[in-house]
Design a protein around this motif. Structure first.
Motif, PDB file in Angstrom:
ATOM      1  N   ALA A 253       0.716  -1.280  -0.054  1.00 40.51           N
ATOM      2  CA  ALA A 253       0.012   0.029  -0.258  1.00 40.51           C
ATOM      3  C   ALA A 253       1.001   1.214  -0.210  1.00 40.51           C
ATOM      4  N   ILE A 254       1.793   1.318   0.552  1.00 42.27           N
ATOM      5  CA  ILE A 254       2.739   2.815   1.287  1.00 42.27           C
ATOM      6  C   ILE A 254       3.442   2.634  -0.937  1.00 42.27           C
ATOM      7  N   ALA A 255       4.028   1.363  -0.879  1.00 40.88           N
ATOM      8  CA  ALA A 255       4.332   2.316  -2.098  1.00 40.88           C
ATOM      9  C   ALA A 255       4.112   1.903  -3.694  1.00 40.88           C
ATOM     10  N   ALA A 268      -0.244  11.270  -2.888  1.00 38.28           N
ATOM     11  CA  ALA A 268       0.619  10.313  -2.465  1.00 38.28           C
ATOM     12  C   ALA A 268       1.423  10.319  -1.128  1.00 38.28           C
ATOM     13  N   LEU A 269       1.477   9.712  -0.410  1.00 34.04           N
ATOM     14  CA  LEU A 269       1.130   9.403   0.779  1.00 34.04           C
ATOM     15  C   LEU A 269       3.275   9.050   0.785  1.00 34.04           C
ATOM     16  N   GLY A 419      -7.204   8.252   6.130  1.00 34.33           N
ATOM     17  CA  GLY A 419      -6.973   6.338   6.051  1.00 34.33           C
ATOM     18  C   GLY A 419      -6.392   5.380   6.830  1.00 34.33           C
ATOM     19  N   ILE A 420      -7.036   4.047   6.428  1.00 41.02           N
ATOM     20  CA  ILE A 420      -7.370   3.929   8.297  1.00 41.02           C
ATOM     21  C   ILE A 420      -7.000   2.275   7.094  1.00 41.02           C
ATOM     22  N   ASN A 421      -5.708   1.585   7.334  1.00 34.83           N
ATOM     23  CA  ASN A 421      -5.466   0.585   6.817  1.00 34.83           C
ATOM     24  C   ASN A 421      -5.160   0.668   4.887  1.00 34.83           C
ATOM     25  N   ILE A 422      -5.647   2.046   4.780  1.00 37.28           N
ATOM     26  CA  ILE A 422      -5.513   2.568   3.259  1.00 37.28           C
ATOM     27  C   ILE A 422      -4.636   3.629   2.812  1.00 37.28           C
TER      28      ILE A 422
END
Length: 467
Positions: A253-255, A268-269, A419-422
């Motif tokens: 998810a992070i990548a 974008a994270l 976001g929670i787990n996203i």
């Protein structure tokens, strides 16, 4: 054909081949577009809500038929991957559907039990302007245009001069749908066009999405001229990883969020905060990022396309260079990535930095490229404090299997979208973007079903009829 003497070359971001030339609209062309919109507005408003909604629903059908052309344009001019381009089309059409779903809300209020009858009416403000960025040239204009149109306004779209071609497809769809002349207008150009358009007395409302610097200029210009304005601007989105998170889904998810769209999106994270023992996951994240294929957007295997232009590549590479000069450590370096057959492309591969301090330029600014900063803290409290001290409030995420920790996070962070787990990317059409702090300027957030009043004025009528 524009009579402008100032034209900009649009180059393929992967090959530097000339794609098109775009003019900077002249003063007379700006006045003509505004006049056309103003002249057409009364008749468009008089058609009524149901009629206007039918036009928008037909517009959806035409745009859906044009999806292959839209996707090809996004891949060619912006460098998007096929997956990103198709997702943008889906989300853009979703925004039009959401605008068409408002109805009873616009009916106003009626109180008739008293001898005095009270009614409220929502009326269009007039000519509305949308100023859109290059990053999502199809979806982002549709955050605002459908809401302005369905409430009885006429619109002027000023697309980014870096990616102007998609606006032509939108206009072609408008013509094929059969919208009356003057309802939908396009003006090209850079900030010079904006500086002429925004203060125009006939323009009543402005929707802007773009960089923080440009947002502040447009916001101040609109405020000085007494206009309604909403401006979505910069972000520095953090993701917090707790020990109890599921490791591989979290890292994927992070990548995907950090490097997808080559980092050219406001959601974008760009900062991953590893709490406690999760710092041991960083090498796996590096391996995952290193496996992502960099190439031309139209190629099936590509995960990262090129940056929009040569200046964007030079800016991103410069930020990485200065981060190293300030003492940051490069765990994965994408500055010299090589893409076979495309040596002239604006490519930067996934880049991961560590050892970054909050005073460094790479942390303070929105990089708008495939660069992820990895930071390490011991507790969730420290992670929350780090997020809250950052001046941006676009979005943030937490990765955990603990509902209690997630509730603590969502309650204590002072960021508008969570976001929670996203990795929060963008809400669906009916949902409102709720960024805050330095990520938003203006009157009302966009898009979403509660966004439409931005494009209306309210009249309250009290009447008494004695028999």
């Amino acid at each position: 054909m524009s009579r402008s003497k100032h034209w900009t070359s649009i180059l393929d971001p992967g090959t530097q081949r000339l794609l098109s030339r775009v003019p900077s609209s002249t003063h007379d062309e700006i006045q003509t577009a505004v006049h056309a919109a103003e002249t057409a507005q009364d008749a468009w408003a008089a058609r009524g809500f149901q009629s206007r909604r039918e036009y928008l629903l037909d517009w959806i059908d035409v745009l859906r038929e044009m999806t292959p052309d839209i996707v090809a344009c996004l891949c060619r001019e912006v460098g998007k991957t096929l997956a990103d381009a198709n997702t943008e089309v889906f989300r853009g059409l979703d925004c039009i559907h959401a605008a068409c779903s408002i109805g009873t809300e616009m009916a106003g209020m009626y109180l008739g039990s008293d001898p005095t009858i009270l009614q409220t009416f929502y009326e269009p403000v007039g000519v509305c302007v949308t100023i859109a960025p290059f990053s999502y040239p199809f979806m982002i204009p549709l955050w605002s245009l459908p809401y302005a149109l369905i409430t009885g306004n006429t619109v002027i779209l000023k697309p980014s001069e870096k990616a102007p071609s998609l606006s032509t497809l939108l206009a072609d769809a408008v013509i094929r749908t059969g919208f009356p002349p003057g309802i939908f207008n396009i003006l090209h150009g850079d900030r010079t066009t904006v500086r002429t358009l925004v203060p125009n007395p006939s323009v009543q409302a402005i929707s802007f999405v773009g960089s923080e610097t440009a947002a502040r200029e447009v916001h101040d210009l609109a405020r000085t001229a007494g206009k309604r304005i909403q401006a979505e601007c910069g972000g520095k989105n953090h993701g917090v990883v707790l020990d109890d998170a599921s490791m591989m889904p979290t890292l994927y998810a992070i990548a995907g969020s950090a490097f997808g769209a080559t980092g050219q999106r406001c959601m974008a994270l760009s900062v991953a905060i590893f709490v406690g023992g999760t710092r041991e996951w960083i090498p796996k994240l590096v391996d995952l990022a290193q496996s992502m294929v960099v190439g031309m957007g139209g190629d099936e295997d590509t995960k990262l396309g090129p940056l929009i232009n040569r200046a964007a590549k030079e800016r991103v590479v410069g930020v990485i260079d200065r981060a190293v000069d300030e003492g940051a450590m490069v765990l994965l370096d994408g500055r010299d990535v090589s893409v076979p057959r495309y040596p002239e492309g604006n490519f930067v591969g996934p880049t991961i930095l560590m050892g970054v301090e909050t005073y460094m330029e790479c942390y303070q600014m929105e990089i708008f490229g495939p660069v992820l900063i990895c930071m390490q803290v011991d507790t969730l409290d420290e992670a929350i404090d780090l997020i809250n001290q950052n001046r941006y409030g676009n979005g943030c995420s937490i990765f955990t299997t603990s509902g209690k920790q997630a509730k603590t996070f969502q309650r204590r962070v002072n960021v508008g979208q969570i976001g929670i787990n996203i990795p929060l990317i963008a809400p669906y059409g009916p949902a409102v973007r709720t960024s805050n702090k330095d990520s938003f300027l203006g009157d009302r957030h966009a898009p979403g079903k509660t966004y439409w009043p931005f494009f209306t004025t309210v009249k309250t009528v009290s009447a008494r009829w004695d028999q």
